[in-house]
Design an enzyme around this catalytic site. Structure first.
Site, mmCIF file in Angstrom:
data_model
loop_
_atom_site.group_PDB
_atom_site.id
_atom_site.type_symbol
_atom_site.label_atom_id
_atom_site.label_comp_id
_atom_site.label_asym_id
_atom_site.label_seq_id
_atom_site.Cartn_x
_atom_site.Cartn_y
_atom_site.Cartn_z
ATOM 1 N N GLU A 70 5.956 6.254 -9.349
ATOM 2 C CA GLU A 70 4.512 6.009 -9.175
ATOM 3 C C GLU A 70 3.942 6.911 -8.085
ATOM 4 O O GLU A 70 2.844 7.449 -8.219
ATOM 5 C CB GLU A 70 4.257 4.543 -8.789
ATOM 6 C CG GLU A 70 4.546 3.541 -9.891
ATOM 7 C CD GLU A 70 4.352 2.113 -9.401
ATOM 8 O OE1 GLU A 70 3.282 1.819 -8.843
ATOM 9 O OE2 GLU A 70 5.268 1.291 -9.568
ATOM 10 N N HIS A 72 0.480 1.273 -13.261
ATOM 11 C CA HIS A 72 1.255 0.112 -13.713
ATOM 12 C C HIS A 72 2.736 0.506 -13.739
ATOM 13 O O HIS A 72 3.075 1.584 -14.216
ATOM 14 C CB HIS A 72 0.788 -0.326 -15.106
ATOM 15 C CG HIS A 72 1.469 -1.556 -15.579
ATOM 16 N ND1 HIS A 72 1.120 -2.818 -15.121
ATOM 17 C CD2 HIS A 72 2.508 -1.747 -16.434
ATOM 18 C CE1 HIS A 72 1.908 -3.721 -15.691
ATOM 19 N NE2 HIS A 72 2.754 -3.090 -16.493
ATOM 20 N N ASP A 118 -4.527 -4.037 -18.128
ATOM 21 C CA ASP A 118 -3.580 -2.988 -18.544
ATOM 22 C C ASP A 118 -3.818 -2.386 -19.929
ATOM 23 O O ASP A 118 -2.890 -1.860 -20.536
ATOM 24 C CB ASP A 118 -2.127 -3.521 -18.488
ATOM 25 C CG ASP A 118 -1.769 -4.054 -17.116
ATOM 26 O OD1 ASP A 118 -2.261 -3.503 -16.117
ATOM 27 O OD2 ASP A 118 -0.992 -5.028 -17.045
ATOM 28 N N GLY A 170 0.789 -1.235 0.000
ATOM 29 C CA GLY A 170 0.000 0.000 0.000
ATOM 30 C C GLY A 170 0.816 1.278 0.000
ATOM 31 O O GLY A 170 0.351 2.300 0.490
ATOM 32 N N SER A 171 2.013 1.243 -0.593
ATOM 33 C CA SER A 171 2.799 2.485 -0.604
ATOM 34 C C SER A 171 2.155 3.521 -1.535
ATOM 35 O O SER A 171 2.236 4.725 -1.282
ATOM 36 C CB SER A 171 4.262 2.224 -0.977
ATOM 37 O OG SER A 171 4.372 1.830 -2.310
ATOM 38 N N ASN A 172 1.508 3.057 -2.603
ATOM 39 C CA ASN A 172 0.788 4.015 -3.458
ATOM 40 C C ASN A 172 -0.421 4.593 -2.730
ATOM 41 O O ASN A 172 -0.714 5.785 -2.860
ATOM 42 C CB ASN A 172 0.363 3.350 -4.771
ATOM 43 C CG ASN A 172 1.473 3.381 -5.798
ATOM 44 O OD1 ASN A 172 1.863 4.434 -6.270
ATOM 45 N ND2 ASN A 172 2.005 2.211 -6.121
ATOM 46 N N LEU A 222 -4.380 -7.004 -6.998
ATOM 47 C CA LEU A 222 -3.931 -8.113 -7.841
ATOM 48 C C LEU A 222 -5.063 -9.001 -8.362
ATOM 49 O O LEU A 222 -4.831 -10.135 -8.772
ATOM 50 C CB LEU A 222 -2.902 -8.959 -7.086
ATOM 51 C CG LEU A 222 -1.611 -8.208 -6.749
ATOM 52 C CD1 LEU A 222 -0.662 -9.068 -5.952
ATOM 53 C CD2 LEU A 222 -0.920 -7.693 -8.013
HETATM 54 C C1 GRF Z 1 3.156 -1.011 -7.675
HETATM 55 O O1 GRF Z 1 4.365 -1.195 -8.349
HETATM 56 C C2 GRF Z 1 2.022 -0.935 -8.647
HETATM 57 O O2 GRF Z 1 2.349 -0.330 -9.859
HETATM 58 C C3 GRF Z 1 1.745 -2.374 -8.910
HETATM 59 O O3 GRF Z 1 1.910 -3.005 -7.656
HETATM 60 C C4 GRF Z 1 2.800 -2.242 -6.839
HETATM 61 C C5 GRF Z 1 2.040 -1.909 -5.591
HETATM 62 O O4 GRF Z 1 2.840 -1.394 -4.585
HETATM 63 N N1 GRF Z 1 0.472 -2.540 -9.557
HETATM 64 P P1 GRF Z 1 2.172 -0.770 -3.286
HETATM 65 O O5 GRF Z 1 1.248 -1.835 -2.681
HETATM 66 O O6 GRF Z 1 1.406 0.456 -3.690
HETATM 67 O O7 GRF Z 1 3.305 -0.480 -2.359
#
Ligand code: GRF
Length: 209
Positions: A178, A108, A149, A11-13, A89
């Site tokens: 990202e 992505h 995608d 969940g870093s995004n 996923l």
């Molecule tokens: C990211 O690289 C995103 O592009 C891909 O999965 C990864 C998720 O990372 N779909 P996080 O869970 O947001 O840290």
């Protein structure tokens, strides 16, 4: 914009999005975090930020349609009008995609349409990039359609591939990109600056559409 973030992993995004909301650079309401896995690190981040969460596990449902109906019920309950997939996923069920058409995006870790599609996620993307010997990779934010995608591209930024890169080092640098790109893309939607015509996505200047 009442935003839901779907995440399966660390969940870093999600964190980058929550941080952008917190510092005022993204005018959105974090309405809900959805995960398909009760152990996802993203859920801890949601809890820390005081954001509602829903764990909806596909194995608890007979088919994708029922799974989608449960997701939709949760989204509706929280008044969600925009969805960001961030390391989710699972294939999003068709009924959810239809309900949020042009209001659901994904990030992505490569420059689509290269290095995308079924099976190309996480470390595998970066392995494929290194294997192919390309000099540039990057990050893409795209609208979500019924395939992996392939939806219209909203924003992309390149990241150079170094001679000594490993899948891990490349993943790290792309992930940093990202984290900058995703809140920027969401801001465009929050400010109503995105116009979608078929596969083309037009971005208006500030103050215009
Ligand atoms: C990211 O690289 C995103 O592009 C891909 O999965 C990864 C998720 O990372 N779909 P996080 O869970 O947001 O840290």
């Amino acid at each position: 914009m009442r935003l839901a973030v779907f995440a399966s992993g660390a969940g870093s995004n999600l964190q980058a999005i929550l941080d952008a909301i917190e510092d005022g650079s993204l005018a959105a309401e974090p309405a809900l975090v959805v995960s398909d896995r009760p152990t996802a690190g993203a859920l801890e981040r949601a809890a820390r930020a005081g954001v509602d969460q829903a764990v909806v596990e596909p194995s608890h449902f007979d088919d994708p349609e029922e799974y989608g109906a449960a997701l939709l019920a949760s989204l509706e309950e929280h008044g969600v009008d925009f969805v960001a997939l961030a390391g989710f996923l699972r294939m999003v069920p068709a009924n959810v995609i239809a309900a949020y058409r042009n209001r659901m995006v994904n990030v992505h870790p490569a420059l689509l349409p290269a290095f995308g599609g079924k099976g190309l996620y996480g470390r595998r993307v970066h392995e494929a990039v290194l294997e192919a010997g390309v000099r540039w990779t990057g990050a893409t934010v795209h609208l979500v359609d019924e395939h992996y995608d392939t939806g219209p591209i909203v924003l992309q930024e390149p990241v150079p591939v170094r001679q000594d890169d490993t899948p891990e080092s490349l993943a790290r640098r792309v992930l940093e990109m990202e984290h900058r790109l995703y809140p920027r893309a969401l801001r465009l939607f929050a400010e109503d600056r995105v116009r979608i015509e078929g596969r083309k996505v037009w971005i208006g200047e500030e103050g215009e559409r």
